[in-house]
Design an enzyme around this catalytic site. Structure first.
Site, PDB file in Angstrom:
ATOM      1  N   SER A 131     -39.959 -26.397  14.878  1.00  0.00           N
ATOM      2  CA  SER A 131     -39.752 -26.100  13.457  1.00  0.00           C
ATOM      3  C   SER A 131     -41.086 -25.652  12.874  1.00  0.00           C
ATOM      4  CB  SER A 131     -39.189 -27.318  12.730  1.00  0.00           C
ATOM      5  OG  SER A 131     -38.857 -26.991  11.395  1.00  0.00           O
ATOM      6  N   HIS A 135     -36.512 -23.171  13.783  1.00  0.00           N
ATOM      7  CA  HIS A 135     -36.040 -23.152  12.401  1.00  0.00           C
ATOM      8  C   HIS A 135     -36.728 -22.017  11.661  1.00  0.00           C
ATOM      9  CE1 HIS A 135     -35.403 -27.788  12.866  1.00  0.00           C
ATOM     10  NE2 HIS A 135     -34.491 -27.069  13.499  1.00  0.00           N
ATOM     11  N   ASP A 137     -34.987 -33.285  13.526  1.00  0.00           N
ATOM     12  CA  ASP A 137     -34.069 -32.472  14.316  1.00  0.00           C
ATOM     13  C   ASP A 137     -34.525 -32.396  15.770  1.00  0.00           C
ATOM     14  OD1 ASP A 137     -31.830 -30.770  14.735  1.00  0.00           O
ATOM     15  OD2 ASP A 137     -33.183 -29.051  14.764  1.00  0.00           O
TER      16      ASP A 137
END
Length: 358
Positions: A177, A204, A296
């Site tokens: 991310s 992401h 995540d």
């Protein structure tokens, strides 16, 4: 602080940011040189940076900020099709790239404006610390005890089969991310063109940027890189990047894409990829969880670990934000923690044909 050379876009960004109660415009700079002077004097919490600036471009501005006064930088790009310079800025230390709102007349103006403000708010909370990746490896996190497994080059017992050879693996999943583009570029750049496994990537990033991001990764890697498509059969030595706003599932024989709801606030989600790999590949999968805010991928890495897969979390010494890999470690989902510069080497050790068990 807003760094933008167009007076019209300056006004637009100032309006968008000032309308959000979470944000305040600390200053506006029209050139890179002006931005560097103002940042030193004003110390803003986050910088909204245009890349195409007169004089010093956004890439050089990013490099200088990260050397002199490290701050969270959000690249605001007007052309989502040309990501070479924004991606270079991410590689230099910018934390995110978002789409410029453009005209208030565009149909998705409110959505794009809200996303920009949300990214600025999130990134303003990041404490940017310059980490130097040491050739000698990294010290373990508190409570880890002993040396990191990477220091002596030996493989942990989890990678070795009963006959003493390396277990045979079939696929690698990489999830990242905030700070991920540079981390992914580093790993893929260090992997040879004859890498024997398919590689699945979840990063992401805003959906409009994903095609350009995949193309950019292909320019820094000897491995071919493409956006994942439903129904594709994973091939060794190919990198498959999850497309914008779709979960990527690696089910062994083919790839699947899903528009199911967000997981951990993300789509694509690392949780979904890792969970699918746990089911499809079991002990023959490799999962790598890199830098990122939130959680995540952490529980998905735990599922892979429980299925017998080999799991790696990026070490805190190199992660821009250690939240995602740190959560996986805290939950017991990582076989080992490795600094970024040792991840590709470990993947090569794990997939060396002459050492693999049958």
């Amino acid at each position: 602080m807003v760094v933008e050379d167009s007076p019209v876009i300056q006004q637009l960004l100032s309006h968008v940011i000032s309308a959000d109660p979470r944000l305040e415009v600390a200053g506006i700079a029209s050139t890179g040189e002006q931005a560097l002077r103002m940042i030193e004097r004003m110390a803003p919490d986050v910088v909204s940076l245009d890349i195409r600036l007169p004089g010093i471009d956004g890439f050089e501005v990013t490099s200088r900020i990260m050397r002199q006064n490290p701050l969270p930088i959000v690249v605001v790009a007007s052309d989502v099709r040309d990501l070479d310079i924004p991606m270079r800025a991410l590689q230099a230390g910018a934390l995110a790239v978002v789409e410029k709102p453009g005209s208030m007349a565009r149909a998705d103006y409110q959505t794009v404006a809200h996303h920009l403000c949300t990214q600025l708010v999130i990134m303003s909370q990041v404490k940017v610390i310059r980490h130097r990746i040491s050739a000698r490896g990294a010290k373990p996190a508190a409570g880890g005890g002993g040396e990191t497994p990477a220091q002596d080059g030996r493989l942990p017992a989890e990678a070795v089969a009963a006959d003493g050879r390396v277990r045979r693996f079939r696929a690698v999943g990489l999830v990242a991310s905030t700070g991920g583009p540079a981390a992914l570029a580093k790993i893929l750049k260090d992997m040879p063109a004859d890498f024997p496994l398919p590689v699945f990537v979840v990063q992401h990033m805003g959906a409009p940027f994903m095609a350009g991001f995949a193309s950019w990764l292909g320019t820094v890697s000897a491995l071919p890189v493409r956006l994942a498509e439903a129904g594709l059969t994973p091939r060794p030595g190919m990198v498959y990047v999850a497309p914008g706003d779709r979960h990527l599932l690696a089910d062994g024989a083919t790839l699947r894409l899903s528009a199911d709801p967000l997981v951990c606030g993300q789509r694509p989600s690392g949780e979904v990829l890792f969970q699918s790999m746990a089911r499809a590949y079991g002990a023959s999968g490799i999962g790598v969880l890199l830098t990122g805010m939130g959680e995540d991928g952490a529980r998905g890495l735990v599922e892979m670990h429980r299925a017998g897969a080999y799991t790696i979390a990026e070490h805190a010494s190199t992660a821009v934000i250690h939240s995602m890999p740190g959560t996986a470690v805290r939950l017991g989902g990582a076989v080992e923690e490795l600094p970024l510069d040792r991840v590709a080497g470990r993947l090569l050790q794990l997939t060396s044909d002459d050492k693999m068990a049958s």
